[in-house]
Design an enzyme around this catalytic site. Structure first.
Site, PDB file in Angstrom:
ATOM      1  N   ASN A 271      40.325  27.625  83.387  1.00 48.31           N
ATOM      2  CA  ASN A 271      38.794  27.588  83.764  1.00 48.31           C
ATOM      3  C   ASN A 271      38.228  25.954  83.363  1.00 48.31           C
ATOM      4  OD1 ASN A 271      36.191  29.326  82.425  1.00 48.31           O
ATOM      5  ND2 ASN A 271      36.336  27.812  83.323  1.00 48.31           N
ATOM      6  N   THR A 272      39.028  25.836  81.834  1.00 51.78           N
ATOM      7  CA  THR A 272      38.510  24.716  81.056  1.00 51.78           C
ATOM      8  C   THR A 272      38.680  23.477  81.048  1.00 51.78           C
ATOM      9  OG1 THR A 272      38.693  26.171  79.146  1.00 51.78           O
ATOM     10  CG2 THR A 272      37.604  23.759  78.960  1.00 51.78           C
TER      11      THR A 272
ATOM     12  N   GLY B  26      41.309  27.135  75.966  1.00 51.29           N
ATOM     13  CA  GLY B  26      40.996  25.924  75.587  1.00 51.29           C
ATOM     14  C   GLY B  26      40.984  24.846  75.170  1.00 51.29           C
TER      15      GLY B  26
ATOM     16  N   ALA C 272      45.473  30.628  80.153  1.00 49.14           N
ATOM     17  CA  ALA C 272      45.040  29.787  78.910  1.00 49.14           C
ATOM     18  C   ALA C 272      45.815  29.026  78.798  1.00 49.14           C
ATOM     19  CB  ALA C 272      45.363  30.706  77.997  1.00 49.14           C
ATOM     20  N   GLY C 273      45.503  27.011  78.084  1.00 46.76           N
ATOM     21  CA  GLY C 273      45.179  25.529  77.881  1.00 46.76           C
ATOM     22  C   GLY C 273      46.424  25.585  78.494  1.00 46.76           C
TER      23      GLY C 273
ATOM     24  N   LYS D  93      41.082  41.768  84.110  1.00 47.61           N
ATOM     25  CA  LYS D  93      42.084  41.045  82.585  1.00 47.61           C
ATOM     26  C   LYS D  93      41.644  41.530  81.821  1.00 47.61           C
ATOM     27  CE  LYS D  93      42.669  36.283  81.253  1.00 47.61           C
ATOM     28  NZ  LYS D  93      41.825  35.303  81.034  1.00 47.61           N
TER      29      LYS D  93
END
Length: 256
Positions: A205-206, A156, A183-184, A95
């Site tokens: 992830n977050t 994040g 992301a986001g 990645k």
């Protein structure tokens, strides 16, 4: 879903950072049903024995690892990190992140395309973290990428899909390319929306790691991704401005 020459059934990819403990991470991975997790080389290399213990735990989960070049701000740094990751994790998958701005963590499109070309020529199967920009996407495909990972919002933030128009246009412009929103994403509804637009998968992830119940949130995202994909395949109705009655007016009773 086809990722280069590998076929997977789960359309949810999960990051491995920020979890309160390895046990909670392992539980979240199991509840998500994911077959792929992202791992940073810095996480593996840091802390000596603790890094090795983390890698052993990931291996025990029975999932495929997608190493990333998180935190790299130059082509040289990203390419070097990718080569080190291939040695450590034993995979050609990478990645690719080449960050251009430290505040927004926005990708550097010029460095990203250059690094992707170098790595693809060296046998890597590159998963570039990019924006929804059509020109950058086209150039990444030109240098050998077969998967693109456009952001929904800055890493994040949990803002969801900041530019629905741009993402929809990207999907329409490259109908045969595997596109993973990365992301986001903050809520399962964000993930479902991206899948309804026709994207192939979600990487997050977050939103799971920082949830009060990471395993429960992982399960929620798995269901949302599945529902969004099913809705897309079912060919949703087009929205309209005016009301349209679901009950026909023909034959209704007339009161005099």
């Amino acid at each position: 879903m086809q990722l280069y020459d590998t076929e997977v059934s789960s359309r949810l990819l999960l990051g491995t950072a920020l979890y309160p403990s390895p046990a909670i991470l392992a539980d979240a991975v199991k509840h998500s049903g994911t077959q792929i997790v992202t791992v940073s080389l810095r996480r593996e290399a840091a802390g000596g024995n603790s890094g090795q213990a983390f890698w052993s735990m990931v291996q025990e989960l029975g999932v495929r690892v997608l190493p990333n070049t998180a935190g790299c701000f130059s082509v040289k740094e990203a390419v070097t990190t990718a080569h080190m990751a291939r040695e450590v994790f034993g995979t050609n998958w990478i990645k690719l992140e080449v960050i251009g701005d430290s505040e927004t963590l926005c990708p550097d499109p010029f460095g990203l395309v250059e690094a992707a070309g170098i790595l693809a020529a060296d046998g890597f199967e590159v998963f570039p973290y990019c924006t929804e920009d059509l020109v950058t996407a086209g150039k990444l495909l030109d240098v050998g990428c077969r998967v693109l990972m456009p952001w929904g919002a800055p890493i994040g933030t949990g803002l969801g899909l900041n530019n629905t128009y741009g993402l929809r246009t990207l999907r329409a412009h490259f109908p045969e390319t595997t596109l993973i929103v990365d992301a986001g994403i903050g809520l399962p509804s964000h993930a479902a929306r991206a899948m309804e637009l026709g994207f192939d998968a979600i990487l997050l992830n977050t939103a799971v790691a920082r949830a009060g119940d990471p395993a429960g949130m992982a399960r929620a995202f798995a269901l949302a991704v599945e529902a969004g994909r099913a809705a897309y395949l079912a060919d949703p109705m087009e929205p309209r401005d005016m009301a349209s009655p679901s009950t026909p007016v023909f034959g209704k009773a007339v009161l005099r």
